[in-house]
Scaffold this active site. Structure first.
Site, PDB file in Angstrom:
ATOM      1  NE  ARG A  91      -2.589   1.516   3.506  1.00  0.00           N
ATOM      2  CZ  ARG A  91      -3.245   2.361   4.321  1.00  0.00           C
ATOM      3  NH1 ARG A  91      -4.356   2.956   3.906  1.00  0.00           N
ATOM      4  NH2 ARG A  91      -2.823   2.596   5.532  1.00  0.00           N
TER       5      ARG A  91
ATOM      6  CD  GLU B  46      -7.525   6.437   2.406  1.00  0.00           C
ATOM      7  OE1 GLU B  46      -7.340   6.295   3.629  1.00  0.00           O
ATOM      8  OE2 GLU B  46      -6.598   6.673   1.604  1.00  0.00           O
TER       9      GLU B  46
ATOM     10  NE  ARG C  29     -16.732  -3.385   9.272  1.00  0.00           N
ATOM     11  CZ  ARG C  29     -16.841  -4.309  10.218  1.00  0.00           C
ATOM     12  NH1 ARG C  29     -16.142  -5.416  10.136  1.00  0.00           N
ATOM     13  NH2 ARG C  29     -17.635  -4.118  11.248  1.00  0.00           N
TER      14      ARG C  29
ATOM     15  NE  ARG D 190      -0.437   7.732   9.629  1.00  0.00           N
ATOM     16  CZ  ARG D 190      -0.707   7.484   8.350  1.00  0.00           C
ATOM     17  NH1 ARG D 190      -1.922   7.124   8.012  1.00  0.00           N
ATOM     18  NH2 ARG D 190       0.227   7.587   7.428  1.00  0.00           N
TER      19      ARG D 190
END
Length: 1025
Positions: A526, A647, A726, A859
């Protein structure tokens, strides 16, 4: 905020639960008496009684008495000495962890005592057939199911692995204690073992003293396989197979695996500079090494079991072939193998031995779980070491000289693999001399074991940077190669009428290979979309084509498509780039070298355009061209799937449009059909969307995005799998697995699903084999129901309009508070331990994407984590009350109640918010404000937020019809209440420690005490971020 296993068991026996809590609590009290003295233990008990009494008075509605008792409790804590801070926080933290262990154990106990569990395969298969689905439909749907659970390294696991081990051991002891057949002596032994474990807990440092590396995180994920999943996966597959055979007449095919596992640990470089190309490669090799080691253990046990002499013609032929090949090995091969072993540096195992998580007296399923005695080296190693000792020992030379004889030249023994074998080796591991054709299975399995051993040795060489001289036929490169001889043994046993043997350990091993392969868990990569843009900027500027990032979308697509269609490399060998860009290119190179045998997908975070996907396809193509050119042959496996991750709210709204634009590109559509079976995967981000717009608005935008993406793929006849990112908490998309899957839009779960499991959720759901089996079964039945009997869509267009209205009002209110109120950020910093969370050392990733910036750069995990600590859990409900109030006042009450009754998505969204509200406590949050918040304006903001909390609770209860929050879930309500006598003092301790620490920032004792309170509150809330 979700209890980690709320969907595993609906009720538990509270008498047994309380008995276990009392047992563990008394043993901890005894430990405190021994370790810190009677006076301290009495103080802990006094604080607990005050907290318990305050809770009782509050539950009885006697608020004045409750407030007086709470004030007495606060006074006691304010007067504690600095020396008492750490032991007090440790004591309450351990109480909460022990209660969590008791909860887990009793859920397992409840499952065992229920003949047919709700949501089990047996239950769901029967109901589907009774409602009109044919047996064949059910069978085909299960066999074609493709679910992948992706474990991530998101930093939400508070407990050190050492403590996790000890907690699992205590749970095993509680399980043993339930056995009715224990003698008095055996019962006493269990108590003694519990005393030892709890004493060891107390004497172990709870805090990580250094940040974990990405490799540390990967090892922790692989440990879950070794600790639990290795055992639970065959049990789960047997359960599915048994239920299928019972209700459809056919068992699950042996190599059919409805669920597989993936990982981001060591592959997720989004905002984490510590994850490099080398880390990714090392983690993949380490996973294969651990997998080979696990297979060696299974093969040793299987060889012992399959001692029979009857076999079919294919097996006998293979056994003869193995023996002839071993006899016909050339001397050159032996010399080569001997040279190979000279390079080895033998190290102790990096994993715990089998059964290390069990106590000495523990037995499960009637078998002793004592770890077997293992030499710290194998027999080949022993031979090499003794040969070396014989040639280099000064003692041996001296003895011969003292006898008056000249030193005798010592002939080194031949290295492992040579024809000359030591007498000791022959005794411990009889070889060809003892291999007769009366044990054909052992001959074949012995050959398999030898190749697995060579596979592990080869991986050791690569990890140690040593040359390898193994030929491809001497080790396994794919799971199919390993499956072939195992399936041959299974077929032979069945043809000889030994089905009962075929379906034992051998079937379990085959199912493990089919599920885990050689890599245990394939790794996803990622990276942020901007990083790929920077790499392409470097290329286009070097080629004097301009700056890629400044081009419009159409120009980018034209350039990328043209280059993807071409066969020449785009990257010139002489290009010089920055360190950051080189790291991106190195990652693609490693992906080309490892291929799809080790890697699964490439996820693009913050994706927003079709060019983001094609950019990765181009960089992947370039790396594969370079690697294949250097190796002189094509890359061994296919390219990775490229998965855009949407997102933010804006990106979610545009997701369907982006997918349509991609699928209109002829090259891309043909690429999907040719290389990925006409299959597109799309990932949806729950965390950042929730932080961006609030939980309710994010949930609605995610629902619509799924509908749009599914429709886009359907328009182009492309299959789609949705990958749900999730988190564990409701604020990050968490919730009970079954409820979450059953509330997805119709058509979004068509037999396939990918989903992340993060941090503490991994240990909670999969850390104990019995719990893991139940969780895997729930995934299977929930996906099956969502596929065959999908949930209802909104009944009318008016329901959608109402949802839009709630969502808009909710989002506006949320953003007005979080992003526009000038007092919010300083209030957040003062009223929560957010600034101190970075000292926890629970993850390798920084807490912020960039050093500067406010909430937008923070975050999602620390954002949720901080509010969970204060028991306010603001991100999960903020804005919901404003949205509901607006539509209620407009006269939509009856319509909303109908939506709640008839629309699974709306009902699950409201139920999750209700659960959060029930577990929150605004009075505790007010105490944080009273003590820690400095200005009147910020305290006023806190009061406004608490009023918003009560407004939200009011309208949620209006919708659900509940007089009290979660009154329909008495089990959860009672569990939450049972934690409060330990959780409330922990929060008060945290406030006091924070107050002192902010006046004395360098006080290490206070810093440790604060971190322990964070651990304890996380345990009490059963959740972090």
């Amino acid at each position: 905020m979700i209890d980690t296993t709320d969907d595993i068991a609906e009720e538990i026996s509270f008498q047994s639960f309380e008995d276990d809590c009392h047992l563990l609590g008394n043993l901890l009290n005894d430990c405190l008496q021994r370790e810190v003295g009677h006076e301290f233990t009495e103080k802990v008990e006094r604080l607990r009684v005050l907290a318990q009494s305050a809770c009782n008075m509050r539950a009885a509605g006697v608020d004045d008495a409750s407030e007086w008792l709470s004030r007495k409790l606060r006074d006691e804590l304010e007067n504690m000495s600095s020396e008492e801070a750490v032991p007090l926080t440790r004591a309450f933290s351990h109480y909460l962890n022990l209660m969590g262990i008791a909860e887990t154990h009793h859920r397992v106990r409840r499952n065992r005592s229920t003949p047919v569990l709700s949501k089990s395969c047996d239950d769901v298969f029967e109901k589907l057939i009774q409602t009109g689905y044919s047996r064949e439909e059910v069978y085909e749907a299960v066999c074609k199911q493709e679910v992948e659970i992706v474990l991530t390294a998101h930093p939400t696991q508070i407990n050190r692995r050492t403590l996790q081990y000890k907690h699992v051991r205590i749970e095993h002891l509680l399980e043993r204690n339930d056995r009715p057949d224990l003698t008095h002596e055996e019962k006493e032994q269990v108590y003694e073992d519990l005393v030892r474990e709890i004493t060891a807990l107390w004497q172990t440092d709870e805090l990580r003293r250094r940040k974990p590396t990405p490799v540390d995180e990967a090892r922790a994920g692989l440990h879950i396989v070794e600790q639990s999943l290795w055992k639970s996966v065959p049990q789960y597959l047997r359960r599915v197979s048994t239920a299928l055979k019972k209700h459809t007449g056919k068992p699950l095919p042996l190599c059919c695996t409805p669920i597989k596992f993936g990982s981001w640990m060591g592959g997720d470089r989004d905002g984490n500079p510590n994850v490099t190309a080398k880390v990714t490669k090392d983690v993949c090799l380490l996973a294969k090494w651990i997998g080979a080691d696990l297979y060696l253990r299974e093969l040793d046990a299987l060889k012992f079991e399959l001692s029979m002499s009857n076999g079919n013609e294919k097996l006998i032929r293979m056994a003869y072939q193995v023996l002839s090949e071993e006899h016909g090995q050339t001397e050159e091969h032996h010399r080569s193998h001997a040279r190979h072993t000279e390079h080895h540096n033998f190290a102790l195992p990096v994993h715990l031995p089998a059964g290390a998580d069990m106590c000495a007296s523990t037995e499960v399923d009637g078998e002793a779980q004592l770890p077997s005695l293992k030499l710290p080296f194998n027999q080949q190693t022993y031979q090499a070491l003794t040969a070396k000792e014989a040639t280099s020992s000064p003692r041996a030379v001296k003895t011969e000289t003292e006898n008056g004889l000249p030193p005798t030249p010592v002939t080194p023994r031949k290295k492992p693999g040579s024809e000359v074998r030591s007498s000791l080796e022959k005794l411990l591991n009889p070889g060809l001399e003892a291999r007769h054709m009366d044990s054909p299975y052992r001959i074949v399995l012995g050959h398999v074991r030898d190749k697995i051993f060579s596979t592990r040795r080869r991986l050791e060489d690569i990890l140690n940077g040593l040359p390898t001289d193994y030929e491809p036929g001497q080790y396994y490169e794919s799971a199919d190669q390993l499956l072939e001889p195992l399936l041959l043994c299974h077929e032979s046993l069945q043809s000889c009428g030994s089905d009962v043997l075929a379906d034992g350990k051998l079937a379990d091993l085959i199912r493990r290979v089919a599920t885990f392969g050689l890599t245990l868990m394939k790794l996803d990569l990622r990276q942020e979309a901007d990083k790929h843009t920077e790499a392409l900027n470097a290329v286009t500027e070097f080629l004097e084509m301009g700056t890629y990032s400044q081009w419009d979308e159409e120009k980018k697509l034209d350039f990328l498509t043209s280059e993807l269609k071409g066969k020449r490399p785009l990257l010139p060998p002489s290009i010089e780039v920055s360190r950051e860009v080189q790291e991106v290119l190195d990652t693609f190179r490693v992906a080309a070298e490892l291929g799809s045998n080790s890697l699964e997908a490439y996820v693009i975070s913050m994706a927003s355009e079709a060019s983001d996907v094609l950019a990765v396809e181009l960089l992947q193509k370039e790396a594969r061209l370079i690697v294949s050119g250097e190796q002189g042959r094509p890359c061994p496996t296919g390219s990775l799937r490229v998965v855009p991750l949407f997102e933010t709210v804006k990106d979610l709204r545009d997701a369907g449009t982006v997918i349509r634009k991609l699928l209109r590109i002829d090259w891309y559509r043909a690429h999907l059909i040719a290389n990925h079976d006409g299959h597109q995967e799309v990932m949806l981000g729950y965390s950042d969307s929730g932080k961006d717009a609030g939980r309710f608005s994010a949930a609605w935008e995610l629902y619509k995005a799924q509908e749009d993406v599914v429709a886009a793929c359907k328009e182009h006849n492309i299959k789609v799998t949705l990958f749900h990112g999730r988190g564990g908490s409701v604020g990050r998309g968490g919730g009970p697995t079954y409820l979450a899957i059953q509330s997805q839009p119709p058509g979004s779960v068509m037999g396939s699903l990918r989903v992340t499991e993060q941090g503490e959720m991994v240990q909670a759901k999969f850390g104990v084999p019995q719990t893991a089996v139940r969780q895997l079964e729930i995934y299977t039945t929930a996906v099956l129901l969502a596929t065959l009997n999908p949930p209802d869509p909104p009944r009318s267009e008016n329901w959608r309009l109402i949802m839009e209205e709630i969502s808009d009002a909710s989002c506006t209110n949320y953003r007005d508070v979080v992003f526009k109120n000038e007092h919010f950020i300083p209030y957040f910093h003062e009223a929560t331990p957010e600034a101190e969370l970075g000292n926890l050392n629970i993850g390798s990733r920084p807490t912020r994407r960039k050093k500067a910036g406010g909430i937008s750069q923070l975050r999602a995990i620390p954002w949720i984590f901080a509010w969970t600590q204060t028991r306010f859990v603001l991100p999960a409900w903020l804005g919901v009350g404003a949205g509901l109030e607006k539509v209620f006042l407009e006269g939509h009450k009856e319509e909303l109640q109908a939506m709640y009754r008839e629309w699974p998505f709306f009902q699950s969204t409201i139920d999750l918010i209700e659960m959060v509200l029930a577990k929150a406590d605004p009075s505790i949050a007010k105490y944080y404000d009273d003590v820690l918040v400095s200005s009147a304006a910020r305290k006023e903001l806190g009061e406004e937020l608490r009023q918003a909390f009560h407004t939200t609770a009011k309208y949620v209860q209006e919708l659900s019809g509940h007089q009290k929050l979660i009154e329909n879930n008495k089990t959860l309500r009672r569990l939450v209440e049972s934690r409060l006598p330990y959780l409330n003092p922990m929060n008060m301790l945290q406030v006091e420690v924070l107050r002192r620490l902010r006046q004395d920032e360098n006080n290490q004792k206070l810093r440790d005490a604060l971190l322990i309170t964070i651990n304890g509150i996380a345990a009490g809330m059963r959740n972090t971020g």
